[in-house]
Scaffold this motif. Structure first.
Motif, PDB file in Angstrom:
ATOM      1  N   LEU A   1       1.623  14.856   7.561  1.00  0.00           N
ATOM      2  CA  LEU A   1       1.503  14.575   6.125  1.00  0.00           C
ATOM      3  C   LEU A   1       1.987  15.752   5.290  1.00  0.00           C
ATOM      4  O   LEU A   1       2.585  15.569   4.224  1.00  0.00           O
ATOM      5  N   MET A   2       1.744  16.956   5.783  1.00  0.00           N
ATOM      6  CA  MET A   2       2.160  18.157   5.054  1.00  0.00           C
ATOM      7  C   MET A   2       3.661  18.408   5.199  1.00  0.00           C
ATOM      8  O   MET A   2       4.328  18.799   4.241  1.00  0.00           O
ATOM      9  N   GLU A   3       4.195  18.189   6.387  1.00  0.00           N
ATOM     10  CA  GLU A   3       5.600  18.508   6.647  1.00  0.00           C
ATOM     11  C   GLU A   3       6.565  17.459   6.107  1.00  0.00           C
ATOM     12  O   GLU A   3       7.717  17.765   5.792  1.00  0.00           O
ATOM     13  N   TYR A   4       6.108  16.212   6.024  1.00  0.00           N
ATOM     14  CA  TYR A   4       7.003  15.134   5.616  1.00  0.00           C
ATOM     15  C   TYR A   4       6.410  14.350   4.447  1.00  0.00           C
ATOM     16  O   TYR A   4       5.917  13.238   4.616  1.00  0.00           O
ATOM     17  N   PRO A   5       6.437  14.927   3.254  1.00  0.00           N
ATOM     18  CA  PRO A   5       5.923  14.212   2.082  1.00  0.00           C
ATOM     19  C   PRO A   5       6.752  12.968   1.808  1.00  0.00           C
ATOM     20  O   PRO A   5       7.926  12.876   2.203  1.00  0.00           O
ATOM     21  N   ALA A   6       6.147  12.010   1.153  1.00  0.00           N
ATOM     22  CA  ALA A   6       6.826  10.753   0.848  1.00  0.00           C
ATOM     23  C   ALA A   6       8.107  11.011   0.062  1.00  0.00           C
ATOM     24  O   ALA A   6       8.136  11.826  -0.861  1.00  0.00           O
ATOM     25  N   LYS A   7       9.167  10.316   0.444  1.00  0.00           N
ATOM     26  CA  LYS A   7      10.453  10.475  -0.226  1.00  0.00           C
ATOM     27  C   LYS A   7      10.573   9.464  -1.364  1.00  0.00           C
ATOM     28  O   LYS A   7      10.308   8.270  -1.179  1.00  0.00           O
ATOM     29  N   GLU A   8      10.955   9.962  -2.527  1.00  0.00           N
ATOM     30  CA  GLU A   8      11.141   9.070  -3.665  1.00  0.00           C
ATOM     31  C   GLU A   8      12.441   8.295  -3.556  1.00  0.00           C
ATOM     32  O   GLU A   8      12.548   7.167  -4.055  1.00  0.00           O
ATOM     33  N   GLU A   9      13.434   8.882  -2.911  1.00  0.00           N
ATOM     34  CA  GLU A   9      14.724   8.223  -2.753  1.00  0.00           C
ATOM     35  C   GLU A   9      15.231   8.413  -1.329  1.00  0.00           C
ATOM     36  O   GLU A   9      14.975   9.443  -0.704  1.00  0.00           O
ATOM     37  N   ARG A  10      15.968   7.418  -0.829  1.00  0.00           N
ATOM     38  CA  ARG A  10      16.546   7.495   0.507  1.00  0.00           C
ATOM     39  C   ARG A  10      18.059   7.327   0.409  1.00  0.00           C
ATOM     40  O   ARG A  10      18.560   6.497  -0.375  1.00  0.00           O
ATOM     41  N   TYR A  11      18.780   8.096   1.217  1.00  0.00           N
ATOM     42  CA  TYR A  11      20.235   8.023   1.221  1.00  0.00           C
ATOM     43  C   TYR A  11      20.737   7.837   2.649  1.00  0.00           C
ATOM     44  O   TYR A  11      20.132   8.326   3.613  1.00  0.00           O
ATOM     45  N   PHE A  12      21.870   7.134   2.764  1.00  0.00           N
ATOM     46  CA  PHE A  12      22.432   6.831   4.075  1.00  0.00           C
ATOM     47  C   PHE A  12      23.939   7.051   4.058  1.00  0.00           C
ATOM     48  O   PHE A  12      24.589   6.932   3.014  1.00  0.00           O
TER      49      PHE A  12
ATOM     50  N   GLU B   1       0.789  -1.233   0.000  1.00  0.00           N
ATOM     51  CA  GLU B   1       0.000   0.000   0.000  1.00  0.00           C
ATOM     52  C   GLU B   1       0.824   1.287   0.000  1.00  0.00           C
ATOM     53  O   GLU B   1       0.307   2.355  -0.340  1.00  0.00           O
ATOM     54  N   HIS B   2       2.071   1.227   0.430  1.00  0.00           N
ATOM     55  CA  HIS B   2       2.953   2.399   0.477  1.00  0.00           C
ATOM     56  C   HIS B   2       2.312   3.587   1.205  1.00  0.00           C
ATOM     57  O   HIS B   2       2.130   4.672   0.626  1.00  0.00           O
ATOM     58  N   PRO B   3       1.966   3.413   2.482  1.00  0.00           N
ATOM     59  CA  PRO B   3       1.361   4.529   3.222  1.00  0.00           C
ATOM     60  C   PRO B   3       2.343   5.676   3.423  1.00  0.00           C
ATOM     61  O   PRO B   3       3.564   5.486   3.390  1.00  0.00           O
ATOM     62  N   ASP B   4       1.785   6.866   3.637  1.00  0.00           N
ATOM     63  CA  ASP B   4       2.598   8.065   3.848  1.00  0.00           C
ATOM     64  C   ASP B   4       2.864   8.332   5.323  1.00  0.00           C
ATOM     65  O   ASP B   4       3.762   9.116   5.659  1.00  0.00           O
ATOM     66  N   LEU B   5       2.070   7.713   6.196  1.00  0.00           N
ATOM     67  CA  LEU B   5       2.188   7.979   7.633  1.00  0.00           C
ATOM     68  C   LEU B   5       1.710   6.773   8.417  1.00  0.00           C
ATOM     69  O   LEU B   5       0.722   6.130   8.052  1.00  0.00           O
TER      70      LEU B   5
END
Length: 266
Positions: A193-204, A55-59
């Motif tokens: 939900l407004m402050e932290y939109p879903a990230k398309e890419e993650r880096y570490f 489902e890829h939830p946002d929160l």
């Protein structure tokens, strides 16, 4: 439309009043997923991961035991979480309630009976010991706590503040009423939900300095263990595979313990 995954408390279900209130509060604005979670926490974590993969939830929004589970998953799956009255020491809760009980709302599978026994308590104990191991500095701002000022069960705001920065209080008890959900939980969830939109890419960044791009979560074909596939963003940009528990876990060097990989912005 954005999606919220709601994780209910120990005796609750996906049809509990709080779940219903969340769905009503976000009707037409966001989809709210409210699954019935398995009784055993390790099974519950697997079920939640399966839902997230699909489902890829946002929160993530959890209450009580659901918040305990959400905190463990948030930095691993890369999804912000709102923890309502998190019960970080479930073993204390369960030890005085050994025996047969009933869920407080209907479950889709029709099974209303649950049993608290030593095996269940031991399983929670194992998870309690490592529940903050994946806590990442990047998520200090992305995991919020909401605590009822009249909560007589869980008193873990000091423990929460050892790991996270954003804490809120509301004039309610451990299990919020439907109106309290709409007045306190829903607005905070909307803000997240407004402050932290879903990230398309993650880096570490590895503790030795190297920076990497998170490619995907995968399964070992022989053991079905969760793995992380990641790519160096320096040099030959090689691809690597590492067990998820190791990737997101802690490492100790020279008497100091810290994250093996820390999520970063690039």
């Amino acid at each position: 439309m954005k999606k919220i995954l709601f994780l209910h408390g120990f005796f609750a279900t996906g049809s509990c009043p709080m779940a219903n209130a969340m769905r009503e509060a976000f009707e037409g604005c966001a989809g709210v997923l409210t699954p019935d979670l398995p009784l055993h926490p390790k099974e519950a974590l697997k079920e939640i991961r399966s839902i997230i993969d699909k489902e890829h939830p946002d929160l993530l929004v959890g209450n009580s035991c659901g918040a305990f589970l959400a905190q463990m998953l948030s930095p691993v799956v890369g999804i912000p979480a709102l923890l309502g009255n998190p019960y970080f020491k479930m073993t204390e809760f369960l030890k005085v309630r050994i025996g047969e009980h009933q869920y407080k709302a209907p479950r889709k599978d029709g099974n209303q009976r649950l049993v608290i026994d030593e095996a269940l308590i031991e399983e929670f104990s194992e998870l309690e010991a490592v529940q903050f191991d994946c806590c990442n500095p990047y998520y200090k701002e992305r995991v919020w706590g909401l605590f009822g000022e009249q909560d007589t069960l869980a008193h873990f705001s000091p423990l929460f503040m050892e790991h996270y920065n954003n804490i809120y209080h509301f004039p309610g008890g451990h299990t919020p009423t439907e109106q309290e959900v709409k007045t306190w939980y829903a607005p905070l969830a909307t803000k997240m939900l407004m402050e932290y939109p879903a990230k398309e890419e993650r880096y570490f960044q590895h503790f030795k300095g190297g920076k990497y791009k998170f490619i995907n979560s995968a399964f070992d074909s022989e053991t079905l263990e969760r793995m992380v596939v990641y790519q160096a963003i320096y040099g030959e940009q090689a691809y690597w595979v590492r067990p998820e528990k190791m990737f997101f876990g802690l490492v100790t060097r020279d008497g100091k313990t810290f994250n093996r990989f820390t999520e970063i912005e690039v």
